[in-house]
Scaffold this motif. Structure first.
Motif, PDB file in Angstrom:
ATOM      1  N   MET A   1       1.187  -0.709  -0.115  1.00  0.00           N
ATOM      2  CA  MET A   1       0.080  -0.334   0.338  1.00  0.00           C
ATOM      3  C   MET A   1       0.823   1.306   0.023  1.00  0.00           C
ATOM      4  SD  MET A   1      -3.484   1.069   0.287  1.00  0.00           S
ATOM      5  CE  MET A   1      -4.200   0.064   1.484  1.00  0.00           C
ATOM      6  N   SER A   2       0.570   1.982  -0.815  1.00  0.00           N
ATOM      7  CA  SER A   2       1.201   3.227  -0.900  1.00  0.00           C
ATOM      8  C   SER A   2       0.295   4.560  -0.460  1.00  0.00           C
ATOM      9  CB  SER A   2       1.617   3.546  -2.109  1.00  0.00           C
ATOM     10  OG  SER A   2       1.112   3.858  -2.289  1.00  0.00           O
ATOM     11  N   VAL A   3       1.436   5.915  -0.396  1.00  0.00           N
ATOM     12  CA  VAL A   3      -0.102   7.048   0.152  1.00  0.00           C
ATOM     13  C   VAL A   3      -0.464   7.005  -1.307  1.00  0.00           C
ATOM     14  CG1 VAL A   3       0.343   9.798   0.225  1.00  0.00           C
ATOM     15  CG2 VAL A   3       2.186   8.112   1.536  1.00  0.00           C
ATOM     16  N   ALA A   4      -0.420   6.882  -2.326  1.00  0.00           N
ATOM     17  CA  ALA A   4      -1.174   7.193  -3.619  1.00  0.00           C
ATOM     18  C   ALA A   4      -2.511   6.352  -3.596  1.00  0.00           C
ATOM     19  CB  ALA A   4      -0.275   7.648  -4.984  1.00  0.00           C
ATOM     20  N   GLU A   5      -2.124   5.657  -2.628  1.00  0.00           N
ATOM     21  CA  GLU A   5      -3.692   4.733  -2.049  1.00  0.00           C
ATOM     22  C   GLU A   5      -4.012   4.868  -1.755  1.00  0.00           C
ATOM     23  OE1 GLU A   5      -2.790  -0.119  -3.856  1.00  0.00           O
ATOM     24  OE2 GLU A   5      -0.746   1.041  -2.266  1.00  0.00           O
ATOM     25  N   LEU A   6      -3.867   5.641  -0.542  1.00  0.00           N
ATOM     26  CA  LEU A   6      -4.701   5.674   0.707  1.00  0.00           C
ATOM     27  C   LEU A   6      -5.237   7.298   0.107  1.00  0.00           C
ATOM     28  CD1 LEU A   6      -1.812   5.881   3.899  1.00  0.00           C
ATOM     29  CD2 LEU A   6      -3.426   3.884   3.717  1.00  0.00           C
ATOM     30  N   LEU A   7      -5.041   7.796  -0.576  1.00  0.00           N
ATOM     31  CA  LEU A   7      -5.968   9.061  -0.234  1.00  0.00           C
ATOM     32  C   LEU A   7      -6.582   9.343  -2.219  1.00  0.00           C
ATOM     33  CD1 LEU A   7      -2.566  11.289  -0.117  1.00  0.00           C
ATOM     34  CD2 LEU A   7      -4.746  10.522   0.937  1.00  0.00           C
ATOM     35  N   GLU A   8      -6.889   8.113  -2.990  1.00  0.00           N
ATOM     36  CA  GLU A   8      -7.390   8.082  -4.104  1.00  0.00           C
ATOM     37  C   GLU A   8      -8.938   8.530  -3.733  1.00  0.00           C
ATOM     38  OE1 GLU A   8      -8.615   4.788  -7.401  1.00  0.00           O
ATOM     39  OE2 GLU A   8      -7.197   4.216  -5.471  1.00  0.00           O
ATOM     40  N   GLY A   9      -9.021   9.308  -4.240  1.00  0.00           N
ATOM     41  CA  GLY A   9     -10.482   9.995  -4.435  1.00  0.00           C
ATOM     42  C   GLY A   9     -10.305  10.287  -3.284  1.00  0.00           C
ATOM     43  N   LYS A  10      -9.745  10.994  -2.700  1.00  0.00           N
ATOM     44  CA  LYS A  10      -9.375  12.717  -1.746  1.00  0.00           C
ATOM     45  C   LYS A  10      -9.764  13.531  -2.223  1.00  0.00           C
ATOM     46  CE  LYS A  10     -10.038   8.910   1.145  1.00  0.00           C
ATOM     47  NZ  LYS A  10     -11.234   8.618   1.706  1.00  0.00           N
ATOM     48  N   ARG A  11      -9.899  14.516  -1.148  1.00  0.00           N
ATOM     49  CA  ARG A  11      -9.636  15.915  -1.522  1.00  0.00           C
ATOM     50  C   ARG A  11      -8.946  16.801  -0.178  1.00  0.00           C
ATOM     51  NH1 ARG A  11     -11.718  19.400  -4.887  1.00  0.00           N
ATOM     52  NH2 ARG A  11     -12.289  20.468  -3.130  1.00  0.00           N
ATOM     53  N   VAL A  12      -9.214  16.538   1.198  1.00  0.00           N
ATOM     54  CA  VAL A  12      -8.539  16.693   1.537  1.00  0.00           C
ATOM     55  C   VAL A  12      -7.496  15.476   3.232  1.00  0.00           C
ATOM     56  CG1 VAL A  12      -8.173  17.545   3.932  1.00  0.00           C
ATOM     57  CG2 VAL A  12     -10.405  17.963   2.057  1.00  0.00           C
ATOM     58  N   CYS A  13      -6.597  15.958   3.320  1.00  0.00           N
ATOM     59  CA  CYS A  13      -5.306  15.189   3.374  1.00  0.00           C
ATOM     60  C   CYS A  13      -4.726  16.001   5.167  1.00  0.00           C
ATOM     61  CB  CYS A  13      -4.234  14.119   2.780  1.00  0.00           C
ATOM     62  SG  CYS A  13      -2.880  14.083   3.803  1.00  0.00           S
ATOM     63  N   VAL A  14      -5.600  15.136   6.586  1.00  0.00           N
ATOM     64  CA  VAL A  14      -4.841  16.084   6.838  1.00  0.00           C
ATOM     65  C   VAL A  14      -3.676  15.300   8.047  1.00  0.00           C
ATOM     66  CG1 VAL A  14      -5.745  16.890   9.511  1.00  0.00           C
ATOM     67  CG2 VAL A  14      -6.715  16.864   7.739  1.00  0.00           C
ATOM     68  N   CYS A  15      -2.636  15.535   8.514  1.00  0.00           N
ATOM     69  CA  CYS A  15      -1.864  14.942   8.981  1.00  0.00           C
ATOM     70  C   CYS A  15      -1.197  15.615  10.657  1.00  0.00           C
ATOM     71  CB  CYS A  15       0.021  15.354   8.097  1.00  0.00           C
ATOM     72  SG  CYS A  15       0.136  14.805   6.677  1.00  0.00           S
ATOM     73  N   GLY A  16      -1.034  14.312  10.951  1.00  0.00           N
ATOM     74  CA  GLY A  16      -1.093  14.633  12.378  1.00  0.00           C
ATOM     75  C   GLY A  16      -0.542  13.373  12.923  1.00  0.00           C
TER      76      GLY A  16
END
Length: 381
Positions: A1-16
């Motif tokens: 799994m890569s970050v690109a797969e994690l964010l597929e279809g996402k508009r907002v990524c909140v890094c905490g």
């Protein structure tokens, strides 16, 4: 799994995550990687140390997204098919812009911004920084100019402040009890009692601030604008819980950071927020395998002087101990995650402080599981 797969279809990524775990550079590396794949991405930070600006090779960032020069990124050898933008949030300026937007006229906005209570509210009140950060994120999302927004949040022990800030600040502004309390001739003075009058008079003489009058004026100026805050807080809450939002936790391998990541993960679950996965930075991978430091010393005894061989073996032993500690802590975190992915970034030789460093992180974050294992094996070798 890569970050690109994690964010597929996402508009907002909140890094905490907690402070000092590489959260700002991880946010930048995520934004860089998504831009390389053709997206128009903005990364937003509230980091006063300007690490994001330094990592992107910029002298400074502004309160509005600024495009990172494609030639700067191309110099690192990564082809960028999309666009990378970056900004560093100025909480006071962002709050001022919000007042300008919702005030009925420029004169009312100017009066509010000149009020002493507003000055404190927009800078020093707990949660105001988080309120403006998530508010700016909401504004950028609503404008629709970007395919993806990546937010670098405050350290995770402030996570509840960050997540609750819009509603909490709105509750404060709308509080009937508070409004009654600050009426100069009403409940406020009755509660404070006559003994407060000399203190408030002295405060006014020394600071020029008439606390009760300023509070009363502030709420009178706000008027029905508090309804705008309520509507805004509800809309922000919808954005944070939407399926197009992903919360990515960033941690290091140290026990305290792992504890905070576990705590933050549970907080997200309790709040009904969409958790995507965890990035673990600075992982020490075992270079000795089943061997022991003594085996290294024996292997080097014919190649190096006894003193140098002992120093090298000691260094391997220290790294071996760190690797075993990391393995234990990561296993504890993994047991909390269930099916959610865990992305490991090895301990790099240098701190990430420029585009080249971001590219090194990017390679691990956006690699497939098989590619990441191969790269880690190469590092270990």
């Amino acid at each position: 799994m890569s970050v690109a797969e994690l964010l597929e279809g996402k508009r907002v990524c909140v890094c905490g995550g907690s402070g000092g775990v590489g959260k700002t550079t991880t946010s930048a590396a995520i934004a860089l990687g998504m831009a390389a794949r053709g997206a128009k991405v903005a990364v937003v930070t509230i980091d006063p140390a300007r690490r994001l600006a330094n990592a992107l090779g910029l002298e400074e960032l502004e309160n509005e997204p600024r495009r990172v020069a494609p030639e700067l990124l191309a110099a690192g050898g990564l082809e960028i098919e999309g666009e990378l933008w970056a900004m560093m949030l100025d909480p006071k300026r962002t709050f001022d812009e919000l007042i300008d937007r919702i005030a009925p006229d420029p004169e009312r906005a100017a009066e509010i911004k000149a009020n002493h209570v507003y000055s404190e509210l927009s800078t020093a009140v707990s949660g105001s920084q988080e309120f403006t950060a998530v508010g700016k994120l909401y504004d950028l999302d609503r404008e629709g100019d970007f395919d993806l927004l990546v937010l670098d949040t405050p350290p995770s022990r402030n996570a509840l402040d960050f997540l609750d800030a819009p509603g909490r600040l709105t509750s404060f502004l709308e509080g009937r009890a508070l409004k009654a309390f600050i009426r100069p001739t009403g409940l406020g003075m009755r509660v404070l009692g006559r003994g407060a009058a000399p203190f408030l008079g002295a405060l006014r003489r020394v600071t020029g601030i008439d606390l009760l009058a300023d509070l009363s004026t502030f709420f009178a100026l706000l008027g029905d604008m508090t309804e705008d805050f309520s509507v805004r807080a509800a809309a922000v809450g919808e954005m944070l819980t939407a399926s197009t939002t992903a919360f990515v936790l960033v941690t290091s391998t140290q026990a305290a950071a792992i504890d905070e990541a576990i705590w933050f993960r549970r907080t997200l679950d309790d709040s009904g927020l969409p958790f995507a996965g965890v990035v673990v930075n600075r992982v020490h991978h075992d270079t000795l395998g089943d061997s022991e430091p003594e085996d290294v010393l024996a292997a080097l005894s014919d190649e190096l002087t006894p003193k140098l061989a002992a120093q090298v073996a000691e260094n391997f032993g220290d790294y071996h101990a760190l690797a075993r500690r990391d393995r234990r802590n990561i296993a504890r975190l993994e047991s909390e995650l269930g099916d959610h992915p865990l992305l490991l970034v090895p301990h790099l030789d240098d701190d990430v402080h420029d585009v080249e460093g971001l590219l090194r992180m990017h390679r691990y974050l956006f690699a497939s599981s098989a590619e990441r294992e191969r790269m880690i094996a190469e590092v270990v070798a």
